[in-house]
Design a protein around this motif. Sequence first.
Motif, PDB file in Angstrom:
ATOM      1  N   ARG A   1      29.007   0.666  21.402  1.00  0.00           N
ATOM      2  CA  ARG A   1      27.613   0.719  20.959  1.00  0.00           C
ATOM      3  C   ARG A   1      27.095   2.129  21.200  1.00  0.00           C
ATOM      4  NH1 ARG A   1      23.811  -2.576  19.330  1.00  0.00           N
ATOM      5  NH2 ARG A   1      25.207  -4.354  19.642  1.00  0.00           N
ATOM      6  N   TYR A   2      26.675   2.758  20.105  1.00  0.00           N
ATOM      7  CA  TYR A   2      26.207   4.146  20.169  1.00  0.00           C
ATOM      8  C   TYR A   2      24.692   4.174  20.030  1.00  0.00           C
ATOM      9  CZ  TYR A   2      24.912   8.662  18.105  1.00  0.00           C
ATOM     10  OH  TYR A   2      24.287   9.847  17.794  1.00  0.00           O
ATOM     11  N   ARG A   3      24.016   4.782  20.983  1.00  0.00           N
ATOM     12  CA  ARG A   3      22.564   4.909  20.945  1.00  0.00           C
ATOM     13  C   ARG A   3      22.212   6.313  20.458  1.00  0.00           C
ATOM     14  NH1 ARG A   3      19.449   3.241  26.250  1.00  0.00           N
ATOM     15  NH2 ARG A   3      20.655   1.362  25.775  1.00  0.00           N
ATOM     16  N   ASP A   4      21.628   6.386  19.259  1.00  0.00           N
ATOM     17  CA  ASP A   4      21.296   7.670  18.638  1.00  0.00           C
ATOM     18  C   ASP A   4      20.180   8.347  19.431  1.00  0.00           C
ATOM     19  OD1 ASP A   4      20.290   9.723  16.943  1.00  0.00           O
ATOM     20  OD2 ASP A   4      21.185   8.710  15.229  1.00  0.00           O
ATOM     21  N   PRO A   5      20.416   9.557  19.945  1.00  0.00           N
ATOM     22  CA  PRO A   5      19.372  10.219  20.733  1.00  0.00           C
ATOM     23  C   PRO A   5      18.194  10.685  19.898  1.00  0.00           C
ATOM     24  CG  PRO A   5      21.235  11.682  20.409  1.00  0.00           C
ATOM     25  CD  PRO A   5      21.644  10.343  19.882  1.00  0.00           C
ATOM     26  N   ALA A   6      18.393  10.861  18.586  1.00  0.00           N
ATOM     27  CA  ALA A   6      17.313  11.340  17.726  1.00  0.00           C
ATOM     28  C   ALA A   6      16.352  10.213  17.352  1.00  0.00           C
ATOM     29  CB  ALA A   6      17.885  11.982  16.466  1.00  0.00           C
ATOM     30  N   SER A   7      16.909   9.065  16.944  1.00  0.00           N
ATOM     31  CA  SER A   7      16.072   7.956  16.492  1.00  0.00           C
ATOM     32  C   SER A   7      15.875   6.879  17.549  1.00  0.00           C
ATOM     33  CB  SER A   7      16.689   7.317  15.237  1.00  0.00           C
ATOM     34  OG  SER A   7      17.936   6.718  15.546  1.00  0.00           O
ATOM     35  N   GLY A   8      16.752   6.826  18.546  1.00  0.00           N
ATOM     36  CA  GLY A   8      16.688   5.777  19.555  1.00  0.00           C
ATOM     37  C   GLY A   8      17.325   4.472  19.116  1.00  0.00           C
ATOM     38  N   HIS A   9      17.818   4.410  17.869  1.00  0.00           N
ATOM     39  CA  HIS A   9      18.435   3.192  17.365  1.00  0.00           C
ATOM     40  C   HIS A   9      19.871   3.072  17.859  1.00  0.00           C
ATOM     41  CE1 HIS A   9      15.444   3.501  13.770  1.00  0.00           C
ATOM     42  NE2 HIS A   9      14.886   2.974  14.850  1.00  0.00           N
ATOM     43  N   SER A  10      20.339   1.844  17.978  1.00  0.00           N
ATOM     44  CA  SER A  10      21.707   1.580  18.414  1.00  0.00           C
ATOM     45  C   SER A  10      22.511   1.001  17.265  1.00  0.00           C
ATOM     46  CB  SER A  10      21.723   0.604  19.597  1.00  0.00           C
ATOM     47  OG  SER A  10      21.089   1.166  20.723  1.00  0.00           O
ATOM     48  N   ARG A  11      23.783   1.320  17.242  1.00  0.00           N
ATOM     49  CA  ARG A  11      24.691   0.758  16.253  1.00  0.00           C
ATOM     50  C   ARG A  11      26.058   0.592  16.892  1.00  0.00           C
ATOM     51  NH1 ARG A  11      26.014   4.766  11.456  1.00  0.00           N
ATOM     52  NH2 ARG A  11      27.666   3.226  11.202  1.00  0.00           N
ATOM     53  N   VAL A  12      26.816  -0.373  16.399  1.00  0.00           N
ATOM     54  CA  VAL A  12      28.153  -0.624  16.928  1.00  0.00           C
ATOM     55  C   VAL A  12      29.166   0.124  16.065  1.00  0.00           C
ATOM     56  CG1 VAL A  12      29.906  -2.362  17.384  1.00  0.00           C
ATOM     57  CG2 VAL A  12      27.504  -2.869  17.851  1.00  0.00           C
ATOM     58  N   VAL A  13      29.975   0.943  16.702  1.00  0.00           N
ATOM     59  CA  VAL A  13      31.024   1.701  16.028  1.00  0.00           C
ATOM     60  C   VAL A  13      32.358   1.086  16.405  1.00  0.00           C
ATOM     61  CG1 VAL A  13      32.091   3.955  15.735  1.00  0.00           C
ATOM     62  CG2 VAL A  13      29.625   3.795  16.124  1.00  0.00           C
ATOM     63  N   ARG A  14      33.126   0.704  15.408  1.00  0.00           N
ATOM     64  CA  ARG A  14      34.409   0.056  15.658  1.00  0.00           C
ATOM     65  C   ARG A  14      35.563   1.040  15.452  1.00  0.00           C
ATOM     66  NH1 ARG A  14      33.250  -5.031  16.517  1.00  0.00           N
ATOM     67  NH2 ARG A  14      31.315  -5.870  15.658  1.00  0.00           N
ATOM     68  N   PRO A  15      36.691   0.796  16.098  1.00  0.00           N
ATOM     69  CA  PRO A  15      37.823   1.725  15.975  1.00  0.00           C
ATOM     70  C   PRO A  15      38.276   1.855  14.530  1.00  0.00           C
ATOM     71  CG  PRO A  15      38.198   0.131  17.732  1.00  0.00           C
ATOM     72  CD  PRO A  15      36.996  -0.338  16.975  1.00  0.00           C
ATOM     73  N   ASN A  16      38.463   3.077  14.105  1.00  0.00           N
ATOM     74  CA  ASN A  16      38.968   3.347  12.757  1.00  0.00           C
ATOM     75  C   ASN A  16      40.054   4.393  12.896  1.00  0.00           C
ATOM     76  OD1 ASN A  16      39.426   3.716  10.047  1.00  0.00           O
ATOM     77  ND2 ASN A  16      37.653   5.064   9.751  1.00  0.00           N
ATOM     78  N   ARG A  17      41.283   3.950  12.871  1.00  0.00           N
ATOM     79  CA  ARG A  17      42.392   4.865  13.125  1.00  0.00           C
ATOM     80  C   ARG A  17      42.726   5.638  11.853  1.00  0.00           C
ATOM     81  NH1 ARG A  17      44.567   4.303  17.977  1.00  0.00           N
ATOM     82  NH2 ARG A  17      44.133   2.413  19.159  1.00  0.00           N
ATOM     83  N   SER A  18      41.826   6.534  11.491  1.00  0.00           N
ATOM     84  CA  SER A  18      42.046   7.401  10.341  1.00  0.00           C
ATOM     85  C   SER A  18      42.875   8.599  10.777  1.00  0.00           C
ATOM     86  CB  SER A  18      40.701   7.874   9.790  1.00  0.00           C
ATOM     87  OG  SER A  18      40.031   8.657  10.749  1.00  0.00           O
ATOM     88  N   PRO A  19      43.404   9.391   9.825  1.00  0.00           N
ATOM     89  CA  PRO A  19      44.186  10.566  10.208  1.00  0.00           C
ATOM     90  C   PRO A  19      43.425  11.532  11.093  1.00  0.00           C
ATOM     91  CG  PRO A  19      44.510  10.061   7.890  1.00  0.00           C
ATOM     92  CD  PRO A  19      43.415   9.155   8.382  1.00  0.00           C
ATOM     93  N   ALA A  20      42.086  11.575  10.950  1.00  0.00           N
ATOM     94  CA  ALA A  20      41.292  12.519  11.740  1.00  0.00           C
ATOM     95  C   ALA A  20      41.366  12.192  13.226  1.00  0.00           C
ATOM     96  CB  ALA A  20      39.840  12.494  11.280  1.00  0.00           C
ATOM     97  N   PHE A  21      41.648  10.901  13.562  1.00  0.00           N
ATOM     98  CA  PHE A  21      41.679  10.499  14.958  1.00  0.00           C
ATOM     99  C   PHE A  21      43.097  10.162  15.422  1.00  0.00           C
ATOM    100  CE2 PHE A  21      37.295   8.803  13.821  1.00  0.00           C
ATOM    101  CZ  PHE A  21      36.695   9.994  14.182  1.00  0.00           C
ATOM    102  N   ALA A  22      44.081  10.492  14.609  1.00  0.00           N
ATOM    103  CA  ALA A  22      45.450  10.196  14.999  1.00  0.00           C
ATOM    104  C   ALA A  22      45.809  10.977  16.249  1.00  0.00           C
ATOM    105  CB  ALA A  22      46.414  10.560  13.857  1.00  0.00           C
TER     106      ALA A  22
END
Length: 208
Positions: free
Chosen positions: A91-112
Motif C-alpha cells: 500500500r503506497y501513500r502518495d505524499p502529494a495527494s495523501g491518497h493510498s493505493r495498493v501496488v501489486r508485484p509486476n515482474r516486468s523487465p524493468a524490475f528483473a
Amino acid sequence: MTDEAELLLRDDRAVLVLPTRRENGDTDETDQRSAELADVLGADLADALAEWARVCAAMSRTGSGAGSEVVSRRGRQLAGRVAVRLGGPVRYRDPASGHSRVVRPNRSPAFARPPHGRAVDPTPPWATGLTVAAFAAVFVVVAMLALASTLASETAGWVAILAAAVVSAGLAPSLWLGRTVPVVRWLVLGAVVGTAVSWLGVLVIAFS
C-alpha cells in the motif's frame, strides 16, 4: 486485517511497515513494525527510497507543489519495486495527494533481478531519447531567454538573473528525482542541458 505492507513518509524518511503475524496466523495491525529498509529491500532500493524521501521533504518545505506529479510517479515506481522485492502487495501513500493505493508485484523487465541482485534497466532507446532531449533543451533555452529578455527590458538585468535563479531552483528537485525514471530521464537530460546553456544567454542579456 490486511496482509499488505505499507510504504509511506514519516518525519522526512521513507518507512516500510510490515504486518506481523501472530501464532494463530492472524495479522494484527497494531503489532506492525517499521522495517529497516536496507535489511529488507537491499541497499540499492533503500538508497533510492531515501533519496525520494529527501526530495519529497524539500518540496514540502517550499510549499509550491511544483513537480508533485513527478514525485508521485517516482513513488509509485518505487512501490512497485518494493512489491516485487517483497513478493506481495504494497500500500503506497502518495505524499502529494495523501491518497493510498495498493501496488501489486509486476515482474516486468524493468524490475528483473540478475544473480548479483541489482535491477536491470531495459536497453535505452538512444535515438528517440536523444531527440526528445534535444527538443526539451531547445524549449528550455527559448523559454528562459524569453523570460530574461522581457524582464531585462522592462525592469533591470538583476531581476532577469533573479528570475532565472528561481526557475532553476524550482526545477532542480523534479529533475533530480526524474533522472532515473525511464522516458522521463530523457526530458530531464534535455532540461538540464537547456538550463545550463540558457544561463549563458541570461548573463549576456542581463549585462548588455
